[in-house]
Design an enzyme around this catalytic site. Structure first.
Site, PDB file in Angstrom:
ATOM      1  N   CYS A 286      34.749  -0.932   5.537  1.00 27.56           N
ATOM      2  CA  CYS A 286      35.022  -2.292   5.046  1.00 27.56           C
ATOM      3  C   CYS A 286      34.029  -3.324   5.563  1.00 27.56           C
ATOM      4  CB  CYS A 286      36.452  -2.701   5.383  1.00 27.56           C
ATOM      5  SG  CYS A 286      36.840  -2.846   7.145  1.00 27.56           S
ATOM      6  N   HIS A 337      40.868  -5.153   8.901  1.00 35.63           N
ATOM      7  CA  HIS A 337      40.342  -4.908   7.558  1.00 35.63           C
ATOM      8  C   HIS A 337      39.736  -6.195   7.009  1.00 35.63           C
ATOM      9  CE1 HIS A 337      39.732  -2.856   3.809  1.00 35.63           C
ATOM     10  NE2 HIS A 337      40.536  -3.664   3.142  1.00 35.63           N
ATOM     11  N   GLU A 349      36.658  -4.387  -1.875  1.00 35.22           N
ATOM     12  CA  GLU A 349      36.891  -3.835  -0.545  1.00 35.22           C
ATOM     13  C   GLU A 349      36.540  -2.348  -0.502  1.00 35.22           C
ATOM     14  OE1 GLU A 349      41.032  -3.528   0.498  1.00 35.22           O
ATOM     15  OE2 GLU A 349      41.610  -2.871  -1.515  1.00 35.22           O
TER      16      GLU A 349
END
Length: 374
Positions: A286, A337, A349
């Protein structure tokens, strides 16, 4: 906020930490100077506090922020935000968050202090010698907040207590009534900060008079949540999506580059330098997806989610722009994240192991923090 709570690591409490004596904590030296506070922080205009808090989180200088009781808002408000975010992560009710903010106001004035009475440290003036953790741990606002909440939740009947009584049950201060003076300010800060988290309070029942105030937080959600695109196939661009015309050119370049990585498999620790190639370690995770996307727009970002959450400036979720970094999982100070807002209620993402880089609707995100790096 159970989705957030799931991202938190488990903290193992030692027998010493669980013992009654371990909860004894001396108040900071500052408590003595405020024990006779006149209690003038009543009747605060919550709407005005919300306005000022939002201004700061949107990047305004602390010099331009004016909230009664806060002398250093640029330092104090982010610490209050961490306390609220950590409370949400642990599913602590609103009252518990208010108790925590009031406690930190009394103990440290919402500052992460390097010293205090005897070996007291940090936001809550917790003491290593009393089993609260190491000095380094206590100086971590997230850790300190977690420890305060864990102790508070073990107090029988704390939700029926007055704010100052609940705080005292944890702190064992020499000034047991001192926390009361901060209740109005803590209440206003909690409400103002909670509105910057789109999903705050979504699991709480709405009854009577609370219904209006709870529904008002909807105005803090992004204008679009991505639902208009329907189900989005993993690794594909939803039909009809175009990068908004008013997007910053560098944000546009970063989004376009990231979109070229769609469908490539996630690799934890991968550099994202050749996501379509044969070497797994050159695929994206990520944060490397964010780093490399912006590198191709001549914007330098650090490598990890933990550091990217400090890049650029903080903005509230209701003011998202294409290219903003959005953080979830874990806590606001230590998110696990990150994704990039694409406009139109969509986020790109690299989600997790075995999943491809994809576009998701923002409604699926529990937003902990937003950073604008342009």
């Amino acid at each position: 906020m159970k989705g957030i709570a799931a991202g938190l690591g488990v903290v193992v409490l030692t027998p010493l930490l669980l013992s009654g004596t371990a909860m004894v904590m001396a108040s900071s030296s500052e408590a003595a100077t405020t024990a006779s506070f006149s209690g003038c922080l009543t009747g605060l205009d919550t709407a005005e506090v919300t306005k000022e808090v939002t201004k700061l989180l949107d990047g305004a200088s602390g010099k331009d922020i004016h909230i009664q009781g806060l002398d250093l808002p640029a330092e104090q408000i982010p610490n209050a935000q961490t306390i609220v975010a950590t409370g949400l992560s642990l599913d602590v009710p609103k009252k518990g968050q208010i108790v925590a903010i009031a406690t930190a106001m009394q103990e440290s004035r919402l500052r992460n202090l390097n010293s205090g009475d005897r070996d007291s440290l940090g936001l809550f003036q917790q003491r290593p010698s009393q089993g609260w953790g190491t000095a380094q741990q206590i100086r971590d606002p997230v850790y300190a907040s977690e420890q305060f909440y864990k102790h508070l939740l073990k107090v029988d009947g704390w939700q029926q207590m007055k704010v100052t009584q609940a705080a005292q049950a944890v702190q064992r201060s020499g000034y047991p009534d001192a926390y009361a003076q901060w209740e109005d300010l803590a209440t206003a800060l909690q409400k103002a900060i909670a509105t910057t988290f789109p999903n705050a309070g979504k699991d709480e029942p709405v009854k009577g008079k609370d219904k209006e105030s709870a529904s008002s937080t909807d105005t803090c959600k992004p204008d679009k949540d991505g639902t208009s695109f329907g189900r989005i196939p993993e690794g594909k661009v939803p039909k009809g999506y175009k990068i908004p015309k008013d997007a910053d050119p560098k944000a546009r370049a970063a989004i376009e580059w990231a979109m070229h990585q769609l469908g490539t498999l996630y690799q934890w620790g991968g550099s994202c330098t050749d996501s379509h190639g044969p070497d797994p370690m050159k695929r994206c995770d990520c944060s490397s997806l964010m780093q490399q996307a912006y590198a191709h727009a001549d914007v330098k970002l650090t490598r990890t989610t933990y550091t990217q959450v400090n890049e650029g400036k903080a903005v509230s979720a209701k003011n998202l722009k294409p290219g903003d970094l959005i953080f979830s999982r874990g806590t606001a100070a230590r998110p696990e994240h990150v994704g990039m807002y694409m406009g139109e209620g969509l986020v790109i993402e690299a989600p997790r192991t075995s999943k491809p880089t994809r576009i998701a609707p923002i409604k699926d995100w529990d937003i902990l923090a937003v950073r604008r790096v342009l």
